[in-house]
Write a protein that holds these residues in place. Structure first.
Motif, short mmCIF file in Angstrom:
data_model
loop_
_atom_site.label_atom_id
_atom_site.label_comp_id
_atom_site.label_asym_id
_atom_site.label_seq_id
_atom_site.Cartn_x
_atom_site.Cartn_y
_atom_site.Cartn_z
N GLY A 1 -8.01 39.70 -11.29
CA GLY A 1 -7.50 39.12 -12.39
C GLY A 1 -6.84 38.71 -13.08
N HIS A 2 -5.67 40.01 -12.82
CA HIS A 2 -4.40 39.62 -13.53
C HIS A 2 -3.07 39.16 -13.16
CE1 HIS A 2 -5.70 41.97 -17.12
NE2 HIS A 2 -6.68 42.85 -16.16
N ALA A 3 -3.56 39.37 -11.86
CA ALA A 3 -2.19 38.77 -10.79
C ALA A 3 -1.22 37.46 -11.87
CB ALA A 3 -2.28 38.21 -10.07
N GLN B 1 7.76 40.39 -11.86
CA GLN B 1 8.41 40.37 -10.60
C GLN B 1 7.95 40.25 -9.15
OE1 GLN B 1 12.46 41.24 -10.93
NE2 GLN B 1 12.99 41.06 -12.72
N ARG B 2 7.85 41.49 -9.16
CA ARG B 2 6.88 42.04 -7.96
C ARG B 2 5.69 43.32 -8.12
NH1 ARG B 2 9.44 45.12 -4.44
NH2 ARG B 2 11.34 45.88 -6.53
N VAL B 3 4.65 43.37 -7.31
CA VAL B 3 4.16 44.68 -7.64
C VAL B 3 3.52 45.44 -6.13
CG1 VAL B 3 2.28 43.50 -9.11
CG2 VAL B 3 1.71 43.46 -6.05
N THR B 4 3.96 46.98 -5.82
CA THR B 4 3.45 47.23 -4.79
C THR B 4 1.68 48.13 -5.15
OG1 THR B 4 5.83 48.83 -5.55
CG2 THR B 4 4.18 49.89 -3.93
N VAL B 5 1.60 48.20 -4.08
CA VAL B 5 0.65 48.18 -4.11
C VAL B 5 -0.63 49.67 -3.56
CG1 VAL B 5 -2.09 47.28 -2.80
CG2 VAL B 5 -0.63 45.53 -4.52
N SER B 6 -0.99 50.39 -3.92
CA SER B 6 -1.66 51.60 -2.98
C SER B 6 -2.40 51.32 -1.67
CB SER B 6 -1.37 52.49 -4.21
OG SER B 6 -0.62 53.02 -4.49
N LEU B 7 -2.70 51.34 -0.76
CA LEU B 7 -4.06 51.51 -0.22
C LEU B 7 -3.92 52.86 0.91
CD1 LEU B 7 -6.68 49.77 1.33
CD2 LEU B 7 -5.03 48.32 2.26
N LEU C 1 -7.78 44.25 -0.15
CA LEU C 1 -7.21 43.13 -0.35
C LEU C 1 -7.00 41.68 -0.79
CD1 LEU C 1 -8.17 43.07 3.82
CD2 LEU C 1 -5.83 44.49 2.67
N ASP C 2 -8.11 41.45 -1.64
CA ASP C 2 -7.99 40.66 -2.18
C ASP C 2 -7.00 39.95 -3.64
OD1 ASP C 2 -10.76 39.56 -1.48
OD2 ASP C 2 -11.89 40.24 -2.55
N GLY C 3 -6.75 41.91 -4.33
CA GLY C 3 -6.07 41.64 -5.40
C GLY C 3 -5.02 41.41 -4.75
N ILE C 4 -3.80 42.06 -3.20
CA ILE C 4 -3.30 42.17 -2.48
C ILE C 4 -2.50 39.91 -2.45
CG2 ILE C 4 -1.83 41.97 -0.54
CD1 ILE C 4 -2.70 44.67 -0.42
N ALA C 5 -3.81 39.89 -2.39
CA ALA C 5 -3.99 38.33 -1.66
C ALA C 5 -3.28 37.46 -2.62
CB ALA C 5 -5.11 37.08 -0.66
N ALA C 6 -4.16 37.28 -4.00
CA ALA C 6 -4.23 37.14 -5.42
C ALA C 6 -2.26 37.22 -6.04
CB ALA C 6 -5.10 37.31 -6.22
N ALA C 7 -2.47 38.23 -5.76
CA ALA C 7 -0.75 38.80 -5.73
C ALA C 7 0.30 37.95 -4.93
CB ALA C 7 -0.13 40.54 -5.62
N GLU C 8 0.06 38.18 -4.34
CA GLU C 8 0.80 36.93 -3.55
C GLU C 8 0.80 35.37 -4.14
OE1 GLU C 8 1.93 38.74 -0.01
OE2 GLU C 8 3.73 37.18 -0.85
N ALA D 1 -0.14 34.17 -7.03
CA ALA D 1 1.27 34.33 -7.86
C ALA D 1 2.20 34.43 -7.76
CB ALA D 1 0.18 35.49 -8.85
N GLY D 2 3.22 34.64 -7.25
CA GLY D 2 4.39 34.97 -6.56
C GLY D 2 5.05 36.19 -7.28
N LEU D 3 3.80 37.39 -6.80
CA LEU D 3 4.66 38.07 -6.42
C LEU D 3 4.76 39.06 -5.61
CD1 LEU D 3 1.73 39.81 -9.39
CD2 LEU D 3 4.40 39.01 -10.28
#
Ligand code: SAM
Length: 339
Positions: free
Chosen positions: A112-114, A123-129, A151-158, A160-162
Motif C-alpha cells: 500500500g505504500h511502495a 531509492q530502495r527497500v530491504t525486506v525481512s523474510l 511477497l506481494d509487498g516485494i512485487a509492489a516495491a519492484e 514502483a522502481g524500488l
C-alpha cells in the motif's frame, strides 16, 4: 573517498551511514527480536512526545551529512507503522549529499505504500523474510502473518522502481534452517538478492545462545553444494555482506557474519533511536541524547558539533570483543535502536 569534513573515530573509522529508527513499535512479534513475553499488551512503548518529529530527524540527517554520512536507512520497529512516513522520505530525499536513501521493512504494509515512497524519493527497500512456508514464518513472526503478503509487498516495491530489492533472512538453528535453500531457490534468477544474517545477541530479550547461530560459512556451503557459487569482491570499504554469485549466472547471495567474523574494523554506522539518542554500536548499552539539544533550539552547526564530539570519541568494537561474559551485558533492544 575522505572529504575534508570527514570525522574519524578513535579507530580511524569515518561516519558514513545513519540508520534511523522512526518508531519502536512493530506489528510483528518475531521470537528472536520482540518476543511476546517481553513485548506484550502491557509493554510501555515510547509516548508520542518522546519521539522525534520529522523536522528533528531532518536536522540530525542534515548535520550528519555535513560530517560525511552518505547512506541513510529508515528502520524501526516497523518503519511503515509510523504515519506519513512518505513525508519524511520527501524531506530527506532533497538533502544534498545523500547517495543512498533506503528503508528496511517487514513488508506487511509495503504493497500500500511502495508507490508513494518511490514518488517521495525513496531509492530502495530491504525486506525481512525468514521463511517461505507459512508454518515457519508464522512461528517466527508470531502474529500469524502470511508469506504471500510479504511477497506481494516485494512485487509492489519492484513495480514502483524500488529495486534491486534485498531480502534479509535471519537463520536460527532448529527454527528455519530449511529456509536457506527455499529462499535461495525462490529468489535465484529474479534480480532480488537474499542475504542470510547470523542470529545475533542484540538486546536482552531473545535469550540468545551461541549454539543457535548458524555460521555464514555453513550457509554458503549448503547453497554451494546445490548451486555452485563464487565469491565476489566487496564493492566498498565497510560492505557488511560478503557476496557470492551463482556460477550459472542466476544472480547473487550474501551472508552477514556478524558473530563468526565480526567486521567492527570497517563499521561506519551510527544509529538514531526513535527518541533521539545516537548509538555508535548496535550492541551499545547506552546512547547519547540529542533530543534535549534539538528541543533547546539547536541549529545545524550545534548538532554537527555534538555529532563530531560523539563520533571522535567512539571506540566501540563489541563484536570483536564478544565473549560469554559480554553476552549478558544490558544491551539495548534491536527494535528500539533500529536494525
Ligand atoms: N521491522 C523492520 C524489518 O522487519 O525489517 C525493521 C527493523 S528489524 C529490527 C531489522 C532487521 O533486524 C530484520 O531483518 C530482523 O530480522 C533483524 N533482526 C532482529 N533481531 C535480530 C537478531 N537477534 N539477530 C539478527 N538479526 C536480527
Amino acid at each position: 573517498m575522505t572529504s575534508p569534513l570527514t570525522v574519524l573515530d578513535t579507530l580511524g573509522r569515518p561516519m558514513r551511514d545513519l540508520r534511523i529508527s522512526v518508531t519502536d513499535r512493530c506489528n510483528f512479534r518475531c521470537v528472536y527480536c520482540m518476543p511476546k513475553e517481553v513485548f506484550g499488551r502491557d509493554h510501555a512503548f515510547l509516548p508520542r512526545a518522546e519521539i522525534l518529529d520529522f523536522e528533528e530527524i531532518e536536522l540530525v540527517v542534515r548535520a550528519s551529512v555535513a560530517l560525511g554520512v552518505r547512506k541513510v536507512r529508515l528502520t524501526g520497529g516497523e518503519p511503515l507503522v509510523r504515519r506519513n512516513l512518505e513525508t519524511l522520505v520527501g524531506m530527506l530525499a532533497v538533502i544534498e549529499g545523500i547517495e543512498d536513501l533506503t528503508l528496511t521493512t517487514n513488508a506487511s504494509l509495503l504493497a500500500g505504500h511502495a508507490q508513494a515512497l518511490a514518488d517521495a524519493g525513496l531509492q530502495r527497500v530491504t525486506v525481512s523474510l525468514d521463511a517461505l512456508d507459512d508454518q515457519t514464518f508464522q512461528r517466527m513472526n508470531d502474529v500469524g502473518f502470511p508469506v504471500s503478503r510479504v511477497l506481494d509487498g516485494i512485487a509492489a516495491a519492484e513495480a514502483a522502481g524500488l529495486g534491486p530489492i534485498k531480502v534479509n533472512a535471519v537463520i536460527r538453528r532448529g527454527l528455519n534452517e530449511h529456509a536457506i535453500a527455499d529462499l535461495a531457490e525462490h529468489f535465484r534468477g529474479t534480480g532480488t538478492s537474499i542475504r542470510y544474517i547470523e542470529y545475533m545477541d542484540v538486546g536482552h530479550s531473545n535469550g540468545w545462545r551461541l549454539d543457535d547461530v548458524v555460521p555464514a560459512a555453513e550457509v554458503i556451503e549448503l547453497i554451494n553444494a546445490r548451486w555452485p557459487l563464487e565469491p565476489l569482491d566487496p564493492r566498498y570499504r565497510g560492505e557488511v555482506a560478503q557476496r557470492y554469485r551463482y556460477r550459472d549466472g542466476a544472480g547473487e547471495v550474501g551472508v552477514i557474519s556478524s558473530v563468526t567474523q565480526p567486521f567492527c574494523g570497517d563499521c561506519t554506522r551510527a544509529r538514531l533511536s526513535a527518541d533521539g539518542q545516537l548509538f555508535t554500536c548496535l550492541f551499545a548499552t547506552s546512547g547519547h541524547d540529542l533530543r534535549g539539544l534539538l528541543r533547546s533550539g539547536a541549529t545545524d552547526p550545534d548538532v554537527a558539533d555534538a555529532l563530531r564530539v560523539i563520533w571522535t570519541g567512539r571506540d566501540d568494537r563489541y563484536s570483536e570483543l564478544r565473549t560469554l561474559e559480554t553476552v549478558d551485558l544490558p544491551k539495548v533492544e534491536m527494535s528500539f535502536i533500529g536494525g
